[in-house]
Design a protein around this motif. Structure first.
Motif, PDB file in Angstrom:
ATOM      1  N   ALA A   9     -21.368  22.815  -0.185  1.00 16.20           N
ATOM      2  CA  ALA A   9     -20.157  22.939   0.613  1.00 16.20           C
ATOM      3  C   ALA A   9     -19.825  21.645   1.345  1.00 16.20           C
ATOM      4  O   ALA A   9     -18.669  21.289   1.494  1.00 16.20           O
ATOM      5  CB  ALA A   9     -20.288  24.092   1.610  1.00 16.20           C
ATOM      6  N   CYS A  10     -20.841  20.944   1.823  1.00 12.89           N
ATOM      7  CA  CYS A  10     -20.621  19.671   2.512  1.00 12.89           C
ATOM      8  C   CYS A  10     -20.840  18.533   1.528  1.00 12.89           C
ATOM      9  O   CYS A  10     -21.974  18.153   1.251  1.00 12.89           O
ATOM     10  CB  CYS A  10     -21.556  19.533   3.704  1.00 12.89           C
ATOM     11  N   GLY A  11     -19.748  17.997   1.022  1.00 14.82           N
ATOM     12  CA  GLY A  11     -19.845  16.896   0.076  1.00 14.82           C
ATOM     13  C   GLY A  11     -20.093  15.562   0.738  1.00 14.82           C
ATOM     14  O   GLY A  11     -20.454  14.593   0.067  1.00 14.82           O
ATOM     15  N   VAL A  12     -19.886  15.496   2.053  1.00 18.92           N
ATOM     16  CA  VAL A  12     -20.114  14.284   2.830  1.00 18.92           C
ATOM     17  C   VAL A  12     -20.852  14.677   4.101  1.00 18.92           C
ATOM     18  O   VAL A  12     -20.492  15.662   4.756  1.00 18.92           O
ATOM     19  CB  VAL A  12     -18.786  13.584   3.197  1.00 18.92           C
ATOM     20  N   VAL A  13     -21.900  13.931   4.437  1.00 18.16           N
ATOM     21  CA  VAL A  13     -22.706  14.211   5.627  1.00 18.16           C
ATOM     22  C   VAL A  13     -22.953  12.917   6.381  1.00 18.16           C
ATOM     23  O   VAL A  13     -23.164  11.858   5.779  1.00 18.16           O
ATOM     24  CB  VAL A  13     -24.052  14.873   5.231  1.00 18.16           C
ATOM     25  N   GLU A  14     -22.905  13.006   7.692  1.00 20.84           N
ATOM     26  CA  GLU A  14     -23.280  11.892   8.562  1.00 20.84           C
ATOM     27  C   GLU A  14     -24.651  12.175   9.169  1.00 20.84           C
ATOM     28  O   GLU A  14     -24.865  13.238   9.757  1.00 20.84           O
ATOM     29  CB  GLU A  14     -22.279  11.708   9.698  1.00 20.84           C
ATOM     30  N   TRP A 109     -27.594  14.945  -5.836  1.00 15.73           N
ATOM     31  CA  TRP A 109     -27.261  15.640  -7.093  1.00 15.73           C
ATOM     32  C   TRP A 109     -26.650  16.983  -6.720  1.00 15.73           C
ATOM     33  O   TRP A 109     -26.710  17.400  -5.549  1.00 15.73           O
ATOM     34  CB  TRP A 109     -28.502  15.814  -7.990  1.00 15.73           C
ATOM     35  N   PRO A 110     -26.032  17.677  -7.644  1.00 20.87           N
ATOM     36  CA  PRO A 110     -25.437  18.977  -7.313  1.00 20.87           C
ATOM     37  C   PRO A 110     -26.463  19.923  -6.689  1.00 20.87           C
ATOM     38  O   PRO A 110     -27.611  19.988  -7.134  1.00 20.87           O
ATOM     39  CB  PRO A 110     -24.953  19.495  -8.675  1.00 20.87           C
ATOM     40  N   ASP A 111     -26.057  20.608  -5.637  1.00 23.88           N
ATOM     41  CA  ASP A 111     -26.896  21.572  -4.918  1.00 23.88           C
ATOM     42  C   ASP A 111     -28.055  20.925  -4.176  1.00 23.88           C
ATOM     43  O   ASP A 111     -29.006  21.612  -3.805  1.00 23.88           O
ATOM     44  CB  ASP A 111     -27.439  22.656  -5.860  1.00 23.88           C
ATOM     45  N   ALA A 112     -27.974  19.622  -3.920  1.00 21.69           N
ATOM     46  CA  ALA A 112     -29.046  18.943  -3.175  1.00 21.69           C
ATOM     47  C   ALA A 112     -28.803  18.933  -1.682  1.00 21.69           C
ATOM     48  O   ALA A 112     -29.680  18.506  -0.932  1.00 21.69           O
ATOM     49  CB  ALA A 112     -29.202  17.497  -3.678  1.00 21.69           C
ATOM     50  N   GLY A 113     -27.638  19.375  -1.220  1.00 19.18           N
ATOM     51  CA  GLY A 113     -27.292  19.248   0.182  1.00 19.18           C
ATOM     52  C   GLY A 113     -27.642  20.457   1.015  1.00 19.18           C
ATOM     53  O   GLY A 113     -28.104  21.489   0.520  1.00 19.18           O
ATOM     54  N   LEU A 114     -27.419  20.330   2.315  1.00 19.30           N
ATOM     55  CA  LEU A 114     -27.643  21.413   3.257  1.00 19.30           C
ATOM     56  C   LEU A 114     -26.507  22.423   3.190  1.00 19.30           C
ATOM     57  O   LEU A 114     -25.387  22.070   2.832  1.00 19.30           O
ATOM     58  CB  LEU A 114     -27.724  20.860   4.685  1.00 19.30           C
ATOM     59  N   PRO A 115     -26.782  23.672   3.566  1.00 21.18           N
ATOM     60  CA  PRO A 115     -25.697  24.637   3.676  1.00 21.18           C
ATOM     61  C   PRO A 115     -24.733  24.212   4.764  1.00 21.18           C
ATOM     62  O   PRO A 115     -25.099  23.502   5.709  1.00 21.18           O
ATOM     63  CB  PRO A 115     -26.418  25.940   4.030  1.00 21.18           C
ATOM     64  N   ALA A 116     -23.492  24.636   4.654  1.00 18.52           N
ATOM     65  CA  ALA A 116     -22.465  24.185   5.586  1.00 18.52           C
ATOM     66  C   ALA A 116     -22.808  24.551   7.021  1.00 18.52           C
ATOM     67  O   ALA A 116     -22.873  23.696   7.898  1.00 18.52           O
ATOM     68  CB  ALA A 116     -21.114  24.777   5.189  1.00 18.52           C
ATOM     69  N   GLU A 142     -34.023   7.452 -13.066  1.00 18.60           N
ATOM     70  CA  GLU A 142     -35.475   7.652 -13.034  1.00 18.60           C
ATOM     71  C   GLU A 142     -35.927   8.110 -11.645  1.00 18.60           C
ATOM     72  O   GLU A 142     -36.757   9.025 -11.524  1.00 18.60           O
ATOM     73  CB  GLU A 142     -36.193   6.362 -13.429  1.00 18.60           C
ATOM     74  N   LEU A 143     -35.404   7.487 -10.605  1.00 21.65           N
ATOM     75  CA  LEU A 143     -35.774   7.881  -9.249  1.00 21.65           C
ATOM     76  C   LEU A 143     -35.315   9.306  -8.952  1.00 21.65           C
ATOM     77  O   LEU A 143     -36.063  10.115  -8.389  1.00 21.65           O
ATOM     78  CB  LEU A 143     -35.182   6.903  -8.236  1.00 21.65           C
ATOM     79  N   LEU A 144     -34.086   9.634  -9.322  1.00 16.94           N
ATOM     80  CA  LEU A 144     -33.581  10.977  -9.051  1.00 16.94           C
ATOM     81  C   LEU A 144     -34.344  12.039  -9.844  1.00 16.94           C
ATOM     82  O   LEU A 144     -34.589  13.139  -9.346  1.00 16.94           O
ATOM     83  CB  LEU A 144     -32.095  11.042  -9.357  1.00 16.94           C
ATOM     84  N   THR A 145     -34.740  11.703 -11.054  1.00 19.61           N
ATOM     85  CA  THR A 145     -35.557  12.632 -11.832  1.00 19.61           C
ATOM     86  C   THR A 145     -36.907  12.852 -11.173  1.00 19.61           C
ATOM     87  O   THR A 145     -37.408  13.985 -11.107  1.00 19.61           O
ATOM     88  CB  THR A 145     -35.736  12.113 -13.269  1.00 19.61           C
ATOM     89  N   LEU A 146     -37.512  11.781 -10.676  1.00 16.76           N
ATOM     90  CA  LEU A 146     -38.777  11.901  -9.954  1.00 16.76           C
ATOM     91  C   LEU A 146     -38.625  12.848  -8.765  1.00 16.76           C
ATOM     92  O   LEU A 146     -39.466  13.725  -8.536  1.00 16.76           O
ATOM     93  CB  LEU A 146     -39.238  10.520  -9.479  1.00 16.76           C
ATOM     94  N   CYS A 147     -37.534  12.670  -8.023  1.00 13.09           N
ATOM     95  CA  CYS A 147     -37.313  13.524  -6.858  1.00 13.09           C
ATOM     96  C   CYS A 147     -37.141  14.981  -7.260  1.00 13.09           C
ATOM     97  O   CYS A 147     -37.775  15.880  -6.693  1.00 13.09           O
ATOM     98  CB  CYS A 147     -36.085  13.043  -6.085  1.00 13.09           C
ATOM     99  N   ARG A 148     -36.298  15.229  -8.249  1.00 12.36           N
ATOM    100  CA  ARG A 148     -35.956  16.595  -8.634  1.00 12.36           C
ATOM    101  C   ARG A 148     -37.108  17.320  -9.325  1.00 12.36           C
ATOM    102  O   ARG A 148     -37.270  18.528  -9.143  1.00 12.36           O
ATOM    103  CB  ARG A 148     -34.738  16.597  -9.551  1.00 12.36           C
ATOM    104  N   TRP A 165     -31.424  16.365  -0.140  1.00  9.78           N
ATOM    105  CA  TRP A 165     -31.560  14.995  -0.640  1.00  9.78           C
ATOM    106  C   TRP A 165     -30.171  14.368  -0.678  1.00  9.78           C
ATOM    107  O   TRP A 165     -29.245  14.921  -1.275  1.00  9.78           O
ATOM    108  CB  TRP A 165     -32.167  14.993  -2.037  1.00  9.78           C
ATOM    109  N   TYR A 166     -30.033  13.214  -0.051  1.00 11.65           N
ATOM    110  CA  TYR A 166     -28.741  12.544   0.047  1.00 11.65           C
ATOM    111  C   TYR A 166     -28.860  11.086  -0.364  1.00 11.65           C
ATOM    112  O   TYR A 166     -29.886  10.433  -0.137  1.00 11.65           O
ATOM    113  CB  TYR A 166     -28.212  12.602   1.481  1.00 11.65           C
ATOM    114  N   ALA A 167     -27.765  10.572  -0.930  1.00 15.34           N
ATOM    115  CA  ALA A 167     -27.629   9.153  -1.246  1.00 15.34           C
ATOM    116  C   ALA A 167     -26.448   8.589  -0.464  1.00 15.34           C
ATOM    117  O   ALA A 167     -25.637   9.344   0.093  1.00 15.34           O
ATOM    118  CB  ALA A 167     -27.408   8.962  -2.746  1.00 15.34           C
TER     119      ALA A 167
END
Length: 231
Positions: A9-14, A109-116, A142-148, A165-167
């Motif tokens: 739901a939150c596509g952008v986070v501070e 990545w999709p579904d990597a964020g916090l709930p709204a 490669e890094l994202l695969t390692l994380c997931r 997980w956020y970038a």
């Protein structure tokens, strides 16, 4: 104990880290939790969590989210141009030495964020452990695969109730009145634990070492009374 489901739901986070004048953190938290929670939510901002840094008595950390950058560009002027901020900004700013340590992030990545927004409770518990990985370049596949495929599992085995997980968000800051740290590449890992004495898996730092440009920042954060994110 929280049983929240991750959401995009939150596509952008501070991720906002404030350095405060000595002894002023509780004053800011009291003001923030009383005046700045529902009033930000009323203009479309998701208050994801507010925290005391357990290793720095003069640091206040909080997270807020937006559907996307366009929503951020509309919501921030509405709040900071509104009557509540005008009434309380001097009191809030008087507690702060620096409020410019802000990372603008997107789910890695999709579904990597916090709930709204999650339910708030009378006595929030637990600890949010955060790793800010300062990368040489944007996180590669490669890094994202390692994380997931590996690190997510390790954190679950360590007892993490919830992860995010956020970038770095590549878009330019669309509310320049509030600075953000631009031109940096980070990967931010967050894990919520019920046990306030929880620690990060020992192998984590060595597994991501080759992607790092400089040392990782580690945070141990305790939720405030009005924090949406808690155990």
């Amino acid at each position: 104990m929280s049983s929240l489901t991750l959401s995009t739901a939150c596509g952008v986070v501070e991720l906002r880290q404030y350095t405060l004048h000595p002894g002023r953190r509780d004053a800011l938290i009291d003001l923030f939790d009383r005046e700045f929670v529902e009033t930000q939510e009323a203009v479309g901002i998701d208050l994801l969590g507010q925290f005391r840094d357990l290793d720095d008595a003069d640091r206040f950390v909080w997270l807020r989210g937006f559907t996307d950058m366009a929503a951020r560009g509309a919501a921030l002027p509405a709040f900071y141009g509104g009557p509540v901020w005008a009434a309380h900004r001097n009191a809030a700013n008087a507690t702060m030495v620096d409020s410019d340590d802000v990372l603008l992030l997107r789910p890695a990545w999709p579904d990597a964020g916090l709930p709204a927004v999650a339910a708030r409770v009378a006595q929030p518990a637990g600890v949010l452990l955060v790793r800010v990985l300062h990368l040489r370049e944007a996180p590669d596949a490669e890094l994202l695969t390692l994380c997931r495929e590996a690190l997510v599992v390790e954190l679950k085995q360590a007892g993490a109730l919830q992860q995010a997980w956020y970038a770095s968000e590549p878009a330019a800051n669309n509310f320049p009145r509030l600075p953000v740290r631009e031109g940096e590449q980070v990967l931010v890992a967050m894990a919520l634990f019920a046990d306030a004495a929880a620690t990060w898996p020992a192998e984590f730092d060595s597994q991501v070492q080759r992607w790092l440009a400089r040392p990782t920042q580690a945070l141990r954060l305790a939720p405030t009374t009005r924090s949406s994110l808690h155990a």
